[in-house]
Design a protein around this motif. Structure first.
Motif, PDB file in Angstrom:
ATOM      1  N   PRO A 130       8.529 -64.688 -32.252  1.00  0.00           N
ATOM      2  CA  PRO A 130       8.135 -65.621 -31.183  1.00  0.00           C
ATOM      3  C   PRO A 130       8.093 -64.953 -29.807  1.00  0.00           C
ATOM      4  N   PHE A 189       4.253 -63.854 -30.317  1.00  0.00           N
ATOM      5  CA  PHE A 189       3.224 -64.799 -30.775  1.00  0.00           C
ATOM      6  C   PHE A 189       3.655 -66.234 -30.479  1.00  0.00           C
ATOM      7  N   ASP A 190       2.745 -66.954 -29.844  1.00  0.00           N
ATOM      8  CA  ASP A 190       2.976 -68.353 -29.553  1.00  0.00           C
ATOM      9  C   ASP A 190       2.968 -69.128 -30.888  1.00  0.00           C
ATOM     10  N   ALA A 191       3.931 -69.994 -31.120  1.00  0.00           N
ATOM     11  CA  ALA A 191       4.039 -70.766 -32.377  1.00  0.00           C
ATOM     12  C   ALA A 191       3.733 -69.870 -33.578  1.00  0.00           C
ATOM     13  N   ARG A 249      -6.744 -67.484 -33.218  1.00  0.00           N
ATOM     14  CA  ARG A 249      -5.691 -66.917 -32.370  1.00  0.00           C
ATOM     15  C   ARG A 249      -6.203 -65.661 -31.645  1.00  0.00           C
TER      16      ARG A 249
END
Ligand code: HEM
Length: 372
Positions: free
Chosen positions: A299, A302-304, A312
């Protein structure tokens, strides 16, 4: 693990496992400190030198100038611009495979499509007969899979099979190398023969290992990328519908599969000096395992991270590694995956899983299923 034990020593395997993106990326970007040569490890159980087989001495397990010399022999052929002229043919191969199955109503995605496609493509690039496909599969499986039976007898049988496959592969490629010496063609085996015959660039051993590496490295990995892609998409019908409506999303979707279900989960390096890694004291000769699959869900980067998002961007996943050993075949794998998914979804609508059973690939570092 990423949060509480980002770097931990596993007593049983005698390796340091590394789970965070920043640490994995640091290891892969510093080949002077973290070598790719397993023989530098003090604690790993390696086969005796005479039993190591031709794959032990390739670019994958070399450092520094030796690595660069080996990689340089074929680097040009794998660049995106060298591959562009191959795209229409790859599309034809994918279409031919689909011709055989679309009317059947049901297919085994792996056996009917994801396995044969990369094998045919690399076999043609190398210049070896594609009819030998079933044998390639047996060879590749034996080289990447771990033994199913871990009793002493089971392990012995597995080691025997491994040696037999090494010998078969060696004999197979020696014959093809011999042939190209007298009859060079426009293929990778001929490039390898050329580098071997100039006496400086490649030894005979290296030439044989080279052919085997190229045959094996790109097959199981690309098969699993395709299998994992369809698995992700059938699990996310909204994403599949978006992709079907807008095939230009295929490029970012492939990157997201490489991140979300990375076909290569882990790599191995050996510390060449004492070094601190996220608070852990790693000693010279210690084996270090950066977990790409875990780094790719970090995290901090990387977002979510546990969401599968086909659009993405940016997506700087470590699925192809990083640094000097960054996957040589990445442009080829990307091209094949893009074409394969485009053709599959153009020709097969209503993709649905026929069975809910999952039969995982038995391997310590490859992630995928054996049929789907
Ligand atoms: C290296 C993954 C397809 C050939 C690597 C590495 C990774 C990787 C993670 C880095 C190894 C390390 O740093 O120790 C993948 C994945 C693929 C794929 C996930 C498919 C989805 C291919 C293909 C080929 C190929 C199609 C072509 C024949 C190689 C070679 C290396 C390599 C020769 C060694 C490069 C070096 O040591 O400099 N691959 N690979 N790979 N890959 Fe791939």
């Amino acid at each position: 693990m990423r949060e509480n034990h980002p770097v931990r020593y596993d007593e049983r395997r005698r390796v340091w496992d590394v789970f965070r993106y920043a640490d994995a990326a640091r290891i892969l970007s510093d080949p002077m400190t973290f070598s790719s040569d397993p023989t530098r490890a003090t604690e790993l159980d390696l086969p005796e030198p005479e039993a190591r087989g031709p794959l032990f001495e390739t670019m994958l397990t070399s450092d520094g100038s030796r690595h660069d010399r080996l990689r340089g022999v074929v680097e040009e052929s794998f660049r995106p611009r060298s591959l562009v002229p191959r795209a229409p043919h790859i599309r034809d191969v994918a279409d031919d495979l689909l011709d055989d199955v679309v009317d059947r109503g049901e297919m085994d995605l792996i056996a009917d499509f994801a396995y044969p496609l990369p094998v045919v493509v690399i076999a043609e690039l190398l210049g070896v007969p594609t009819e030998d496909r079933p044998t390639f599969k047996r060879w590749s499986d034996t080289l990447v899979e771990t033994p199913a039976d871990t009793s002493e007898a089971g392990l012995e049988a597995f080691a025997r099979e491994r040696r037999r496959v090494d010998d078969e592969l060696r004999a197979y490629f020696e014959a093809i190398l011999d042939d190209r010496r007298t009859d060079p063609r426009d293929d990778l085996v001929s490039d390898i023969v050329h580098a071997e015959s100039d006496g400086e660039t490649l030894s005979h051993e290296e030439a044989v290992g080279f052919c085997i590496l190229l045959l094996v490295a790109g097959n199981v990995t690309t098969t699993n990328l395709l299998g994992n892609a369809v698995r992700c998409l059938t699990a996310h019908p909204d994403a599949m519908a978006r992709l079907a409506a807008d095939p230009t999303l295929t490029t970012t979707a492939v990157e997201e599969v490489l991140r979300y279900r990375s076909p290569v989960q882990a790599l191995v390096r050996v510390a060449t000096r004492d070094v601190e890694l996220a608070g852990a004291d790693v000693h010279t000769g210690d084996a270090v395992v950066p977990w790409l699959g875990s780094a790719n869900r970090d995290p901090a980067v990387f977002d979510a991270p546990d969401e599968f998002r086909i659009d993405r961007t940016p997506n700087s996943h470590l699925g192809f590694g990083r640094g000097t050993h960054y996957c040589l075949g990445a442009p080829l794998a990307r091209l094949e995956a893009r074409i394969a998914l485009e053709q599959l979804f153009a020709r097969v609508t209503d993709v649905e899983r026929a069975s809910t059973e999952l039969d995982p690939v038995r391997s310590a570092f490859i992630y995928g299923v054996r049929s789907f």
